[in-house]
Design a protein around this motif. Structure first.
Motif, PDB file in Angstrom:
ATOM      1  N   ASP A  43       0.856  -1.187   0.000  1.00  0.00           N
ATOM      2  CA  ASP A  43       0.000   0.000   0.000  1.00  0.00           C
ATOM      3  C   ASP A  43       0.890   1.235   0.000  1.00  0.00           C
ATOM      4  O   ASP A  43       1.877   1.291   0.737  1.00  0.00           O
ATOM      5  N   VAL A  44       0.549   2.214  -0.830  1.00  0.00           N
ATOM      6  CA  VAL A  44       1.235   3.508  -0.791  1.00  0.00           C
ATOM      7  C   VAL A  44       0.347   4.461   0.004  1.00  0.00           C
ATOM      8  O   VAL A  44      -0.818   4.674  -0.342  1.00  0.00           O
ATOM      9  N   ILE A  45       0.903   5.026   1.058  1.00  0.00           N
ATOM     10  CA  ILE A  45       0.129   5.833   2.007  1.00  0.00           C
ATOM     11  C   ILE A  45       0.675   7.257   2.028  1.00  0.00           C
ATOM     12  O   ILE A  45       1.882   7.466   2.205  1.00  0.00           O
ATOM     13  N   ASN A  46      -0.218   8.225   1.841  1.00  0.00           N
ATOM     14  CA  ASN A  46       0.158   9.631   1.934  1.00  0.00           C
ATOM     15  C   ASN A  46       0.379   9.971   3.406  1.00  0.00           C
ATOM     16  O   ASN A  46      -0.555   9.967   4.217  1.00  0.00           O
ATOM     17  N   THR A  47       1.641  10.262   3.746  1.00  0.00           N
ATOM     18  CA  THR A  47       2.015  10.465   5.142  1.00  0.00           C
ATOM     19  C   THR A  47       1.181  11.549   5.814  1.00  0.00           C
ATOM     20  O   THR A  47       0.791  11.422   6.987  1.00  0.00           O
ATOM     21  N   THR A  48       0.897  12.617   5.087  1.00  0.00           N
ATOM     22  CA  THR A  48       0.198  13.747   5.697  1.00  0.00           C
ATOM     23  C   THR A  48      -1.278  13.458   5.954  1.00  0.00           C
ATOM     24  O   THR A  48      -1.940  14.225   6.662  1.00  0.00           O
ATOM     25  N   ARG A  49      -1.814  12.382   5.376  1.00  0.00           N
ATOM     26  CA  ARG A  49      -3.213  12.015   5.618  1.00  0.00           C
ATOM     27  C   ARG A  49      -3.362  11.031   6.763  1.00  0.00           C
ATOM     28  O   ARG A  49      -4.470  10.595   7.083  1.00  0.00           O
ATOM     29  N   CYS A  50      -2.247  10.651   7.376  1.00  0.00           N
ATOM     30  CA  CYS A  50      -2.298   9.766   8.540  1.00  0.00           C
ATOM     31  C   CYS A  50      -2.524  10.599   9.802  1.00  0.00           C
ATOM     32  O   CYS A  50      -2.044  11.724   9.908  1.00  0.00           O
ATOM     33  N   GLU A  73      14.337   8.034  14.355  1.00  0.00           N
ATOM     34  CA  GLU A  73      15.547   8.656  14.903  1.00  0.00           C
ATOM     35  C   GLU A  73      16.616   8.808  13.825  1.00  0.00           C
ATOM     36  O   GLU A  73      17.261   9.857  13.724  1.00  0.00           O
ATOM     37  N   ALA A  74      16.789   7.766  13.008  1.00  0.00           N
ATOM     38  CA  ALA A  74      17.804   7.820  11.953  1.00  0.00           C
ATOM     39  C   ALA A  74      17.455   8.877  10.906  1.00  0.00           C
ATOM     40  O   ALA A  74      18.327   9.606  10.421  1.00  0.00           O
ATOM     41  N   ILE A  75      16.171   8.960  10.553  1.00  0.00           N
ATOM     42  CA  ILE A  75      15.733   9.976   9.592  1.00  0.00           C
ATOM     43  C   ILE A  75      16.014  11.370  10.149  1.00  0.00           C
ATOM     44  O   ILE A  75      16.527  12.248   9.454  1.00  0.00           O
ATOM     45  N   PHE A 129       9.174  16.674  10.319  1.00  0.00           N
ATOM     46  CA  PHE A 129       8.693  16.559  11.702  1.00  0.00           C
ATOM     47  C   PHE A 129       7.481  15.630  11.786  1.00  0.00           C
ATOM     48  O   PHE A 129       7.443  14.697  12.600  1.00  0.00           O
ATOM     49  N   TYR A 130       6.482  15.880  10.944  1.00  0.00           N
ATOM     50  CA  TYR A 130       5.267  15.057  11.003  1.00  0.00           C
ATOM     51  C   TYR A 130       5.562  13.632  10.526  1.00  0.00           C
ATOM     52  O   TYR A 130       5.058  12.660  11.091  1.00  0.00           O
ATOM     53  N   GLY A 131       6.375  13.511   9.490  1.00  0.00           N
ATOM     54  CA  GLY A 131       6.722  12.182   8.994  1.00  0.00           C
ATOM     55  C   GLY A 131       7.412  11.344  10.044  1.00  0.00           C
ATOM     56  O   GLY A 131       7.133  10.144  10.193  1.00  0.00           O
ATOM     57  N   MET A 132       8.330  11.943  10.802  1.00  0.00           N
ATOM     58  CA  MET A 132       9.005  11.213  11.874  1.00  0.00           C
ATOM     59  C   MET A 132       8.021  10.767  12.942  1.00  0.00           C
ATOM     60  O   MET A 132       8.143   9.659  13.496  1.00  0.00           O
ATOM     61  N   ALA A 133       7.032  11.602  13.234  1.00  0.00           N
ATOM     62  CA  ALA A 133       6.019  11.225  14.233  1.00  0.00           C
ATOM     63  C   ALA A 133       5.228  10.000  13.778  1.00  0.00           C
ATOM     64  O   ALA A 133       4.943   9.099  14.579  1.00  0.00           O
ATOM     65  N   ILE A 134       4.891   9.953  12.490  1.00  0.00           N
ATOM     66  CA  ILE A 134       4.152   8.800  11.969  1.00  0.00           C
ATOM     67  C   ILE A 134       5.022   7.546  12.006  1.00  0.00           C
ATOM     68  O   ILE A 134       4.561   6.459  12.391  1.00  0.00           O
ATOM     69  N   TYR A 173       0.745  -3.957   9.419  1.00  0.00           N
ATOM     70  CA  TYR A 173       1.772  -4.145   8.400  1.00  0.00           C
ATOM     71  C   TYR A 173       2.971  -4.871   8.998  1.00  0.00           C
ATOM     72  O   TYR A 173       3.274  -4.744  10.186  1.00  0.00           O
ATOM     73  N   ASP A 174       3.661  -5.622   8.153  1.00  0.00           N
ATOM     74  CA  ASP A 174       4.908  -6.257   8.581  1.00  0.00           C
ATOM     75  C   ASP A 174       6.065  -5.269   8.510  1.00  0.00           C
ATOM     76  O   ASP A 174       7.001  -5.346   9.310  1.00  0.00           O
ATOM     77  N   ALA A 175       6.029  -4.356   7.550  1.00  0.00           N
ATOM     78  CA  ALA A 175       7.133  -3.423   7.372  1.00  0.00           C
ATOM     79  C   ALA A 175       6.643  -2.151   6.696  1.00  0.00           C
ATOM     80  O   ALA A 175       5.659  -2.175   5.954  1.00  0.00           O
ATOM     81  N   ILE A 176       7.335  -1.055   6.959  1.00  0.00           N
ATOM     82  CA  ILE A 176       7.074   0.193   6.239  1.00  0.00           C
ATOM     83  C   ILE A 176       8.379   0.690   5.628  1.00  0.00           C
ATOM     84  O   ILE A 176       9.466   0.459   6.159  1.00  0.00           O
ATOM     85  N   ILE A 177       8.243   1.358   4.489  1.00  0.00           N
ATOM     86  CA  ILE A 177       9.370   2.006   3.819  1.00  0.00           C
ATOM     87  C   ILE A 177       9.092   3.508   3.829  1.00  0.00           C
ATOM     88  O   ILE A 177       8.250   3.982   3.067  1.00  0.00           O
ATOM     89  N   PRO A 178       9.750   4.266   4.702  1.00  0.00           N
ATOM     90  CA  PRO A 178       9.480   5.711   4.752  1.00  0.00           C
ATOM     91  C   PRO A 178      10.143   6.440   3.594  1.00  0.00           C
ATOM     92  O   PRO A 178      11.350   6.291   3.365  1.00  0.00           O
ATOM     93  N   ARG A 179       9.373   7.212   2.856  1.00  0.00           N
ATOM     94  CA  ARG A 179       9.899   8.134   1.840  1.00  0.00           C
ATOM     95  C   ARG A 179       9.395   9.511   2.250  1.00  0.00           C
ATOM     96  O   ARG A 179       8.442  10.044   1.675  1.00  0.00           O
ATOM     97  N   ILE A 180      10.034  10.059   3.276  1.00  0.00           N
ATOM     98  CA  ILE A 180       9.560  11.281   3.928  1.00  0.00           C
ATOM     99  C   ILE A 180      10.206  12.498   3.272  1.00  0.00           C
ATOM    100  O   ILE A 180      11.437  12.647   3.292  1.00  0.00           O
ATOM    101  N   GLY A 181       9.394  13.379   2.694  1.00  0.00           N
ATOM    102  CA  GLY A 181       9.911  14.600   2.091  1.00  0.00           C
ATOM    103  C   GLY A 181      10.443  15.560   3.146  1.00  0.00           C
ATOM    104  O   GLY A 181       9.977  15.574   4.294  1.00  0.00           O
ATOM    105  N   ALA A 182      11.421  16.382   2.744  1.00  0.00           N
ATOM    106  CA  ALA A 182      12.057  17.298   3.692  1.00  0.00           C
ATOM    107  C   ALA A 182      11.061  18.281   4.294  1.00  0.00           C
ATOM    108  O   ALA A 182      11.191  18.690   5.447  1.00  0.00           O
ATOM    109  N   SER A 183      10.031  18.655   3.534  1.00  0.00           N
ATOM    110  CA  SER A 183       9.077  19.655   4.019  1.00  0.00           C
ATOM    111  C   SER A 183       8.168  19.121   5.120  1.00  0.00           C
ATOM    112  O   SER A 183       7.526  19.899   5.829  1.00  0.00           O
ATOM    113  N   ILE A 184       8.091  17.805   5.268  1.00  0.00           N
ATOM    114  CA  ILE A 184       7.222  17.222   6.313  1.00  0.00           C
ATOM    115  C   ILE A 184       8.021  16.327   7.260  1.00  0.00           C
ATOM    116  O   ILE A 184       7.484  15.366   7.815  1.00  0.00           O
TER     117      ILE A 184
END
Length: 464
Positions: free
Chosen positions: A197-204, A259-261, A238-243, A225-236
């Motif tokens: 599934d491709v999930i829009n981070t900002t809609r979570c 933490e690594a991101i 803070f919120y992406g890390m929270a998700i 989910y068994d695993a997630i692959i974060p593709r977090i844009g620089a503009s989000i």
């Protein structure tokens, strides 16, 4: 003495290379080079992961025993007997795990110590050192394969990759489902039988509770989910890390942790971590007070100097100041806008080129050289630069892996400059693009990302 063990007075005459076996590891045929210059034998290993079991340190790792057949991979597990600094033939020192296992050649077998090292680019996946040979072997340096050949076809009879591997449910956090990198990751996962599934981070949005942490998406609770692959844009970021942290609280494996991101996105903190790990990088300065800027610039070095916005991405917010006065003016202007800037020495000998290394786990899986357009000082594919395939040195490979590891990244793009005193790490990207490097190298990077997730989940205990 156990049956089958070699006695010290039964010396074996060996050539400068031989087929050997490590039966405890399931490595029944591996071509090794005899190396009297090495004290300890060395075995090729990737995805090295130490762990504790009943108070004993052990290590899991993967071996590709046949250079010409990379699809053959053997998963190994051994007790760690030591951790040592090993100096390789090129003079580089590296901390390695030392294991003990049985070594077999010419029908004889005995226990040996062996260091684990990534020898992916080497012709021989194993070196036989003096401690293995001592009192047991006599070397004829003019001859080869005196002990006979072992057929690599033996691995055809081994279940190299289990057929019944669990199919995974994977989520990719991305606001751009049509983006090349996202689409390639989807294709690679689906081709290996997984659901994606491709999930829009900002809609979570999150339900933060200690009893049952949850994530909702477009009005519905997300499945497990068994695993997630974060593709977090620089503009989000803070919120992406929270998700991503929320997924971690739910026990979901994340390709890169929050933490690594965060470490990679905070350029100042990232440089501090790289420096603490002893990784080569351009001399870097940072100051807050306008009255300290001149002294800080002098500590970095003579002009020209490179100025970088801490929040810049994809080559934006990078300026070359030809003189110290110009550097002072630019910094003063940006400080007036409340923007933070790093100052770095200019590596003139790189001639507008850098190297992007893609790191997955503990391995550089691909590399490309990026060349700036004429008149530009820095390469960037987003701004008209060109790319070509490149063969990197062992020192560059080590620097890239170490840089990713120092920030805690399992998947990273590490940008290097070639300088007169070795590779200099410019930046580490937690969401590297795949299009340029896959096109240039012809390698299936997306597929290797999915394979890494599969291996990681096979090793990990159940979290639910």
């Amino acid at each position: 003495m156990e049956h089958g063990m070699a006695q010290k007075n039964q010396s074996i005459v060996v050539g400068w290379d031989e087929w050997v076996s490590l039966p405890e590891m399931g490595l029944f045929a591996i071509k090794a080079k005899v190396d009297t210059g090495a004290r300890t034998s060395a075995l090729h290993a990737v995805n090295i992961e130490p762990y504790d079991k009943d108070g004993v340190t052990r290590v899991r790792f993967v071996v590709h025993p046949l250079p010409d057949r990379p699809e053959v991979e053997i998963k190994c597990d051994a007790q760690v007997v030591d951790v040592r600094d090993i100096t390789s033939s090129n003079g580089e020192s590296e901390e390695r795990f030392i294991i003990r296992t049985h070594f077999s050649i010419a029908g004889q077998e005995w226990p040996v110590e062996m260091s684990l090292a990534n020898r992916e680019d080497m012709q021989y996946r194993m070196l036989i050192g003096r401690s293995t040979m001592s009192g047991r072997m006599i070397i004829d340096p003019d001859r080869s394969m005196l002990c006979g050949e072992l057929s690599p076809n033996i691995y055809d009879q081994v279940n190299v990759r289990s057929e019944g591997e669990k199919k995974l449910r994977i989520a990719i956090l991305s606001r751009e489902p049509e983006n090349y990198s996202t689409a390639r990751l989807v294709d690679a996962a689906v081709n290996r039988g997984h659901s994606v599934d491709v999930i829009n981070t900002t809609r979570c949005y999150m339900n933060i509770t200690s009893k049952k942490p949850d994530i909702h998406y477009q009005g519905m609770s997300l499945p497990e989910y068994d695993a997630i692959i974060p593709r977090i844009g620089a503009s989000i970021t803070f919120y992406g890390m929270a998700i991503v942290r929320q997924f971690e609280m739910m026990g979901v494996y994340t390709l890169n942790t929050a933490e690594a991101i965060g470490c990679s996105r905070d350029k100042l903190f990232a440089h501090q971590l790289l420096a603490r790990a002893g990784i080569g990088m351009p001399v870097t300065g940072f100051a807050h007070s306008p009255s300290d800027i001149r002294d800080m610039l002098q500590s970095v070095g003579k002009a020209p100097l490179v100025l970088k916005l801490l929040e810049g991405t994809q080559g934006r917010g990078v300026v070359l100041a030809e003189t110290q006065k110009a550097a002072e003016s630019v910094i003063q202007a940006f400080r007036g806008l409340k923007a933070n800037i790093l100052v770095q020495e200019f590596i003139a000998e790189s001639k507008g080129a850098d190297i992007r290394c893609i790191v997955i786990g503990n391995k550089v899986v691909a590399a490309m050289k990026r060349q700036a357009e004429e008149g530009e000082f820095r390469s960037n594919l987003h701004q008209g630069g060109s790319a070509s395939k490149v063969r990197i040195t062992a020192e560059e490979r080590t620097a890239a892996v170490k840089a990713a590891k120092s920030l805690g990244l399992r998947f990273a793009g590490v940008d290097l400059l070639r300088s007169n005193d070795g590779p200099k790490v410019l930046e580490v990207n937690s969401s590297p693009g795949l299009e340029g490097v896959e096109t240039v190298t012809g390698k299936n990077i997306a597929g290797q990302v999915i394979e890494h997730i599969e291996r990681s989940l096979q090793r990990a205990p159940s979290r639910r």
